[in-house]
Design an enzyme around this catalytic site. Sequence first.
Site, PDB file in Angstrom:
ATOM      1  N   GLU A   1      -2.661  -1.672  -3.120  1.00  0.00           N
ATOM      2  CA  GLU A   1      -3.741  -0.885  -2.527  1.00  0.00           C
ATOM      3  C   GLU A   1      -3.388   0.591  -2.577  1.00  0.00           C
ATOM      4  O   GLU A   1      -2.210   0.965  -2.540  1.00  0.00           O
ATOM      5  CB  GLU A   1      -3.937  -1.272  -1.059  1.00  0.00           C
ATOM      6  CG  GLU A   1      -4.297  -2.709  -0.807  1.00  0.00           C
ATOM      7  CD  GLU A   1      -4.456  -3.016   0.671  1.00  0.00           C
ATOM      8  OE1 GLU A   1      -5.081  -4.049   0.983  1.00  0.00           O
ATOM      9  OE2 GLU A   1      -3.959  -2.231   1.508  1.00  0.00           O
TER      10      GLU A   1
ATOM     11  N   HIS B   1       0.851  -1.184   0.000  1.00  0.00           N
ATOM     12  CA  HIS B   1       0.000   0.000   0.000  1.00  0.00           C
ATOM     13  C   HIS B   1       0.891   1.241   0.000  1.00  0.00           C
ATOM     14  O   HIS B   1       1.174   1.815   1.045  1.00  0.00           O
ATOM     15  CB  HIS B   1      -0.907  -0.011   1.241  1.00  0.00           C
ATOM     16  CG  HIS B   1      -1.958   1.054   1.236  1.00  0.00           C
ATOM     17  ND1 HIS B   1      -3.202   0.876   1.801  1.00  0.00           N
ATOM     18  CD2 HIS B   1      -1.974   2.319   0.745  1.00  0.00           C
ATOM     19  CE1 HIS B   1      -3.927   1.976   1.671  1.00  0.00           C
ATOM     20  NE2 HIS B   1      -3.185   2.870   1.027  1.00  0.00           N
TER      21      HIS B   1
ATOM     22  N   HIS C   1      -7.969  -5.789   7.494  1.00  0.00           N
ATOM     23  CA  HIS C   1      -7.736  -4.763   8.512  1.00  0.00           C
ATOM     24  C   HIS C   1      -7.959  -5.337   9.913  1.00  0.00           C
ATOM     25  O   HIS C   1      -9.077  -5.659  10.293  1.00  0.00           O
ATOM     26  CB  HIS C   1      -8.599  -3.514   8.324  1.00  0.00           C
ATOM     27  CG  HIS C   1      -7.965  -2.291   8.957  1.00  0.00           C
ATOM     28  ND1 HIS C   1      -7.137  -1.453   8.252  1.00  0.00           N
ATOM     29  CD2 HIS C   1      -7.994  -1.813  10.211  1.00  0.00           C
ATOM     30  CE1 HIS C   1      -6.704  -0.479   9.055  1.00  0.00           C
ATOM     31  NE2 HIS C   1      -7.208  -0.694  10.252  1.00  0.00           N
TER      32      HIS C   1
END
Length: 237
Positions: free
Chosen positions: A70, A43, A190
């Site tokens: 991401e 990410h 997450h």
Amino acid sequence: MTKLSVNINKIATLRNSRGGDVPNVVQFAKDVQEFGAQGVTIHPRPDERHIRYQDVYDLKPVVYTEYNIEGNPIKQFVDMVLEVKPTQVTLVPDAEDAITSNAGWDTLKHKDFLVDVIAEFQRNGIRTSIFVDPVMAQIEGAKATGTDRIELYTEAYAHQYTLGNKDAIKPYNECAVLAHDLGLGINAGHDLSLDNIKFFKDNIPGLLEVSIGHALISESLYLGVENVIQMYLQRLK
């Protein structure tokens, strides 16, 4: 079996804290795949505080499983993804100053924007996923964007699970059922961990992939990376 994609941002954070190249992000990506991970997730953020944009290019030749990038689809991010062409791009509406991702897309408010971005990635052969909260209307909105998959934002589940509230799984189950009925693939991520992953997986029909970074790396400090990956794979069967 649900696939495990290992988010290696924390390895980059550790590297950057010393200013050198230890631990080496590329080597770590090779290792987690060798240990059984079925994907590598990164990410990159504009300030490059963990994964750097150069890392994105350096990792491309060595990720032979699934490469998942991401990020917030600002122009720099979109241009990079189109050049690298990963297996999957996961769109996350994180602010530039956010410590970590903290909300899913409002797929109704941002429909037109998402439709355009997703169509561009798909024209280039890149599978798309969008980060969403476990809200039925947002799942329906996600379908309207044309995305291939959704990624359920699991922080609320993880927090409630630690408090003993297993009912926190209900909105995720309901949204997964709806997503499946709408023909959307289902990912999740997450704050998933060794403690909560099995219960989550057992209650989410059609779960294709989980992306886990912070917990997996933290658990590996005590248990070892190879061992922890095997523990996740066992829970995801």
